[in-house]
Design a protein around this motif. Structure first.
Motif, PDB file in Angstrom:
ATOM      1  N   ASP A  93     -15.156  52.942   5.813  1.00 62.64           N
ATOM      2  CA  ASP A  93     -16.439  52.102   5.767  1.00 62.64           C
ATOM      3  C   ASP A  93     -15.743  50.679   6.245  1.00 62.64           C
ATOM      4  O   ASP A  93     -16.555  50.008   6.871  1.00 62.64           O
ATOM      5  CB  ASP A  93     -17.027  52.219   4.509  1.00 62.64           C
ATOM      6  N   THR A  94     -14.875  50.220   5.482  1.00 61.88           N
ATOM      7  CA  THR A  94     -14.514  48.783   5.979  1.00 61.88           C
ATOM      8  C   THR A  94     -13.486  48.766   6.868  1.00 61.88           C
ATOM      9  O   THR A  94     -13.245  47.737   7.373  1.00 61.88           O
ATOM     10  CB  THR A  94     -13.852  48.180   4.556  1.00 61.88           C
ATOM     11  N   GLY A  95     -12.695  49.865   7.230  1.00 64.02           N
ATOM     12  CA  GLY A  95     -11.721  49.828   8.277  1.00 64.02           C
ATOM     13  C   GLY A  95     -10.309  49.107   7.772  1.00 64.02           C
ATOM     14  O   GLY A  95      -9.379  48.838   8.440  1.00 64.02           O
ATOM     15  N   ARG A  96     -10.272  49.042   6.408  1.00 61.06           N
ATOM     16  CA  ARG A  96      -9.090  48.432   5.710  1.00 61.06           C
ATOM     17  C   ARG A  96      -8.565  49.310   4.804  1.00 61.06           C
ATOM     18  O   ARG A  96      -8.934  50.384   4.170  1.00 61.06           O
ATOM     19  CB  ARG A  96      -9.460  47.181   5.189  1.00 61.06           C
ATOM     20  N   PHE A  97      -7.273  48.877   4.172  1.00 58.24           N
ATOM     21  CA  PHE A  97      -6.678  49.795   3.308  1.00 58.24           C
ATOM     22  C   PHE A  97      -6.990  49.166   1.916  1.00 58.24           C
ATOM     23  O   PHE A  97      -7.024  48.090   1.930  1.00 58.24           O
ATOM     24  CB  PHE A  97      -4.905  49.862   3.536  1.00 58.24           C
ATOM     25  N   THR A  98      -7.107  50.155   1.116  1.00 59.50           N
ATOM     26  CA  THR A  98      -7.570  49.667  -0.326  1.00 59.50           C
ATOM     27  C   THR A  98      -6.249  50.216  -1.203  1.00 59.50           C
ATOM     28  O   THR A  98      -5.869  51.308  -1.144  1.00 59.50           O
ATOM     29  CB  THR A  98      -8.678  50.639  -0.967  1.00 59.50           C
ATOM     30  N   ARG A  99      -5.909  49.318  -2.141  1.00 58.35           N
ATOM     31  CA  ARG A  99      -4.844  49.649  -3.073  1.00 58.35           C
ATOM     32  C   ARG A  99      -5.313  50.715  -3.915  1.00 58.35           C
ATOM     33  O   ARG A  99      -6.176  50.609  -4.707  1.00 58.35           O
ATOM     34  CB  ARG A  99      -4.321  48.505  -4.001  1.00 58.35           C
ATOM     35  N   GLN A 100      -4.403  51.708  -4.149  1.00 56.08           N
ATOM     36  CA  GLN A 100      -4.820  52.818  -4.998  1.00 56.08           C
ATOM     37  C   GLN A 100      -3.733  52.638  -6.197  1.00 56.08           C
ATOM     38  O   GLN A 100      -4.341  53.309  -7.367  1.00 56.08           O
ATOM     39  CB  GLN A 100      -4.339  54.033  -4.392  1.00 56.08           C
ATOM     40  N   GLY A 101      -2.754  51.922  -6.168  1.00 55.06           N
ATOM     41  CA  GLY A 101      -1.705  52.005  -7.369  1.00 55.06           C
ATOM     42  C   GLY A 101      -0.629  50.802  -6.828  1.00 55.06           C
ATOM     43  O   GLY A 101      -0.378  50.809  -5.753  1.00 55.06           O
ATOM     44  N   ALA A 102      -0.249  50.218  -7.765  1.00 50.29           N
ATOM     45  CA  ALA A 102       0.924  49.197  -7.456  1.00 50.29           C
ATOM     46  C   ALA A 102       1.636  48.973  -8.921  1.00 50.29           C
ATOM     47  O   ALA A 102       0.972  48.795  -9.767  1.00 50.29           O
ATOM     48  CB  ALA A 102       0.310  48.024  -7.118  1.00 50.29           C
ATOM     49  N   THR A 103       3.130  48.997  -8.941  1.00 48.93           N
ATOM     50  CA  THR A 103       3.853  49.075  -9.922  1.00 48.93           C
ATOM     51  C   THR A 103       5.074  48.283  -9.449  1.00 48.93           C
ATOM     52  O   THR A 103       5.551  47.995  -8.514  1.00 48.93           O
ATOM     53  CB  THR A 103       4.447  50.195 -10.576  1.00 48.93           C
ATOM     54  N   SER A 104       5.624  47.416 -10.564  1.00 45.93           N
ATOM     55  CA  SER A 104       6.748  46.800 -10.326  1.00 45.93           C
ATOM     56  C   SER A 104       7.791  46.750 -11.712  1.00 45.93           C
ATOM     57  O   SER A 104       7.024  47.091 -12.658  1.00 45.93           O
ATOM     58  CB  SER A 104       6.577  45.271 -10.013  1.00 45.93           C
TER      59      SER A 104
END
Length: 167
Positions: A107-118
């Motif tokens: 819909d937006t043509g962009r990537f959406t963050r699903q998960g991030a860890t550090s």
């Protein structure tokens, strides 16, 4: 497909690509000190049912090793005035890691963050010889992990001691 050939289009099709970049450096210095540094990045891209997703993993690790042996021996408070004539072998280690997962939003043509860890890990270890038949070690560590999506941070510390008797 009924004939057993791979599916080329339609639901269930999955395409994957992976790229890994690695760099390592190791140094040996005068006086016996050694150091190392490693950098890694892995990009995994996959497409399932025409929806692309990405996973990017990064890691930086470093270590430093040296011998602490002052003239006259190494004085430690728990030895009650005695000294370690052989000194102490010390190692310092550190690592920082990140992991990010993203999925493409059509819909937006962009990537959406699903998960991030550090995570950040630091550790120190000292090994020593008290006599021909007795040696030991001390360890101190610190770890901190963070999950950006859940907004959760976990911190832990460790302290260890060992003494070995040889018969």
């Amino acid at each position: 497909n009924p004939d057993g050939s791979p599916q080329s289009e339609g639901p269930g099709r999955r395409d994957s690509q992976s790229l890994a970049i690695t760099g390592n450096w190791t140094g040996q210095w005068k006086g016996g000190m050694s150091t190392s540094l490693a950098l890694n990045q892995t990009n995994n891209t996959s497409t399932q049912d025409r929806i692309p997703s990405e996973n990017i993993t990064r890691a930086v690790t470093g270590s430093l090793r040296f011998k602490l042996a002052p003239k006259g021996g190494l004085r430690l408070p728990f030895l009650r005035g005695r000294t370690l004539k052989s000194g102490m072998d010390l190692s310092l280690n550190s690592a920082y890691n990140t992991d990010e997962r993203r999925i493409h939003n059509p819909d937006t043509g962009r990537f959406t963050r699903q998960g991030a860890t550090s995570s950040l890990n630091n550790g120190t270890r000292g090994e020593y010889t008290l006599s021909r038949n007795m040696n030991g070690g001390l360890e101190l560590g610190f770890n901190r992990s963070h999950n950006d999506v859940a907004n959760q941070t976990i911190t832990s510390m460790r302290l260890g001691f060992n003494l070995t008797f040889l018969f």
